[in-house]
Write a protein that holds these residues in place. Structure first.
Motif, mmCIF file in Angstrom:
data_model
loop_
_atom_site.group_PDB
_atom_site.id
_atom_site.type_symbol
_atom_site.label_atom_id
_atom_site.label_comp_id
_atom_site.label_asym_id
_atom_site.label_seq_id
_atom_site.Cartn_x
_atom_site.Cartn_y
_atom_site.Cartn_z
ATOM 1 N N GLU A 79 -3.693 66.935 -14.466
ATOM 2 C CA GLU A 79 -4.424 67.291 -16.046
ATOM 3 C C GLU A 79 -5.974 66.643 -15.259
ATOM 4 O O GLU A 79 -5.985 65.744 -14.466
ATOM 5 C CB GLU A 79 -4.057 66.325 -16.748
ATOM 6 N N THR A 82 -11.211 65.248 -19.850
ATOM 7 C CA THR A 82 -12.670 65.621 -20.288
ATOM 8 C C THR A 82 -12.808 65.308 -21.718
ATOM 9 O O THR A 82 -11.865 65.094 -22.359
ATOM 10 C CB THR A 82 -12.861 67.441 -20.276
ATOM 11 N N ASP A 84 -13.790 66.474 -25.565
ATOM 12 C CA ASP A 84 -13.316 67.675 -26.409
ATOM 13 C C ASP A 84 -14.282 68.961 -26.321
ATOM 14 O O ASP A 84 -13.697 69.820 -26.384
ATOM 15 C CB ASP A 84 -13.594 66.967 -27.624
ATOM 16 N N TYR A 89 -14.504 72.718 -20.492
ATOM 17 C CA TYR A 89 -13.279 72.827 -21.250
ATOM 18 C C TYR A 89 -13.532 74.040 -22.022
ATOM 19 O O TYR A 89 -12.725 74.924 -22.289
ATOM 20 C CB TYR A 89 -12.852 71.668 -22.052
ATOM 21 N N GLU A 90 -14.803 74.011 -22.714
ATOM 22 C CA GLU A 90 -14.921 74.806 -23.698
ATOM 23 C C GLU A 90 -15.696 76.396 -23.373
ATOM 24 O O GLU A 90 -15.516 77.324 -23.978
ATOM 25 C CB GLU A 90 -15.977 74.337 -25.018
ATOM 26 N N ALA A 94 -11.337 78.829 -19.307
ATOM 27 C CA ALA A 94 -9.989 78.176 -18.796
ATOM 28 C C ALA A 94 -9.872 78.406 -17.374
ATOM 29 O O ALA A 94 -8.897 78.373 -16.783
ATOM 30 C CB ALA A 94 -8.969 78.762 -19.501
ATOM 31 N N ALA A 104 -6.585 71.174 -18.851
ATOM 32 C CA ALA A 104 -7.618 70.051 -19.486
ATOM 33 C C ALA A 104 -6.855 69.077 -20.479
ATOM 34 O O ALA A 104 -5.826 69.283 -21.210
ATOM 35 C CB ALA A 104 -8.387 70.700 -20.239
ATOM 36 N N ARG A 105 -7.262 68.027 -20.334
ATOM 37 C CA ARG A 105 -6.665 66.835 -21.534
ATOM 38 C C ARG A 105 -7.967 66.531 -22.155
ATOM 39 O O ARG A 105 -8.603 65.405 -21.776
ATOM 40 C CB ARG A 105 -5.772 65.763 -20.779
ATOM 41 N N PRO A 106 -8.341 67.212 -22.824
ATOM 42 C CA PRO A 106 -9.712 66.962 -24.106
ATOM 43 C C PRO A 106 -9.458 65.622 -24.772
ATOM 44 O O PRO A 106 -8.402 65.678 -25.613
ATOM 45 C CB PRO A 106 -10.208 68.039 -24.498
#
Ligand SMILES: *Cc1c(COP(=O)(O)O)cnc(C)c1O
Length: 349
Positions: A79, A82, A84, A89-90, A94, A104-106
């Motif tokens: 993982e 990051t 959110d 991530y955004e 992906a 990702a672990r937002p």
């Protein structure tokens, strides 16, 4: 004659300066996949030097730079912690899942700025049947939080704890020079505790194309190989590196002008009671403006502004992002503020 468009959608819209055009035309080149391009080599050497790291690599885009870093730092099944609304991530398709096989672990953070306490809680326990945390990603300046930044102390605190926990830290520093200028901090000092940094030549620094990865010699060697895997090995790319060298050496010194322009724009827009702007939060070149109270939807707002020669990015139905840069001067900032106010006045009439 039609007045030029005032393009505040992003600092990526900046065009190469006349000096860059001249340097591109005159650039000495070679085949960079054979490590033979003298201009690319010079750019990489200078980037490493300026960032106080062992080595650097020229990459086609910021996205590729970030994704190479994730691939080098992690193993499939791990993982990546990051924030959110982080770009990795955004806004990167992906890619960390597609390319590196990681999740990702937002985690949310005020103004997009993480601290060790929130990161620590998201780190997986070292148990054989749990996914393991492989990397921490920080974004400086933070794009979607409106150009907010980490100070050297905040970065160091996270990196020291991360390293104690055996975790590397990658800095998505697409706009790291904006952070350094706003903090009046040397960029090498600012990122000295990070394991790798990506920064963009193609945003506020005005180069037409390209980003850089910096890190240890071993990291950059592996990064070069992943760059090739992704199809990012380029040939006589010294024509781009020549512009990149000017971006790196000359352009950071003028970023303060963009910051002052963003502040001015925020103050002018804040005069309108129907807009949500926080001038005190505008410290770099990005400005978020809420327009819910105007009762205009985002298509109306962006469409009417476009008719008046002002381009902005709608983030959602009630917010827009305005970014200042080298191709917008102070006078145009005042014109853009007038255009936004007149669109609101027309709606009220
Ligand atoms: C623009 C940006 C990137 C990616 O850069 P591209 O060159 O557009 O791929 C990465 N991170 C942040 C924070 C950005 O703003």
């Amino acid at each position: 004659m039609k007045p030029p468009v005032i393009d505040l959608r992003s600092d990526t819209v900046t065009k190469p300066t006349p000096e860059m055009r001249a340097a591109m035309a005159a650039a000495e080149v070679g085949d960079d996949v054979y490590l033979d391009d003298p201009t690319v080599n010079r750019l990489q050497d200078r980037a490493a030097e300026i960032f106080g790291k062992e080595a650097a690599l020229f990459v086609p885009s910021g996205t590729m730079g970030n994704q190479i870093a994730i691939r080098v730092h992690t193993e499939p099944g791990q993982e990546v912690i990051t924030e959110d609304s982080a770009h990795i991530y955004e806004f990167e398709m992906a890619a960390m899942a597609a390319i590196s096989g990681v999740l990702a672990r937002p985690i949310p953070a005020p103004d997009g700025i993480l601290d060790w306490e929130s990161i620590r809680k998201a780190i997986r326990p070292k148990i054989y049947y749990r996914a393991q945390t492989g990397l921490i990603g920080l974004e400086n300046t933070h794009n979607m939080a409106g150009g907010t930044f980490y100070t050297k102390q905040q970065i160091e605190d996270i990196c020291n704890h991360a390293h104690d926990a055996g975790l590397p830290v990658h800095m998505d520093g697409a706009r790291i020079f904006n952070a350094a200028v706003a903090l009046k901090e040397n960029v090498a000092n600012l990122v000295c505790s990070c394991d790798s940094v990506m920064f963009c030549l193609s945003k506020g620094l005005s180069a037409p194309v390209g980003s850089m990865l910096v890190g240890s010699r071993q990291f950059i060697e592996r990064a070069r190989s992943i760059r090739k895997l992704l199809g990012g090995g380029m040939r006589q790319v010294g024509v781009l590196a020549a512009a990149g060298l000017i971006a790196l050496e000359i352009m950071p010194a003028r970023l303060d002008e963009d910051h002052q322009n963003a502040k001015l724009l925020a103050e002018l827009l804040n005069e309108s009671p129907q807009l949500d702007v926080k001038p005190e939060k505008v410290r770099t070149n990005i400005l978020m403006v809420g327009f819910a109270r105007t009762l205009l939807d985002s298509t109306q707002m962006t469409g009417r502004l476009r008719e008046m020669g002002v381009l902005v990015s709608a983030l959602d139905s009630v917010r827009m992002r305005l970014v200042t840069h080298n191709d917008v001067n102070r006078e145009q900032i005042c014109q853009a503020a007038d255009a936004i106010k007149s669109v609101i006045a027309q709606k009220n009439a």
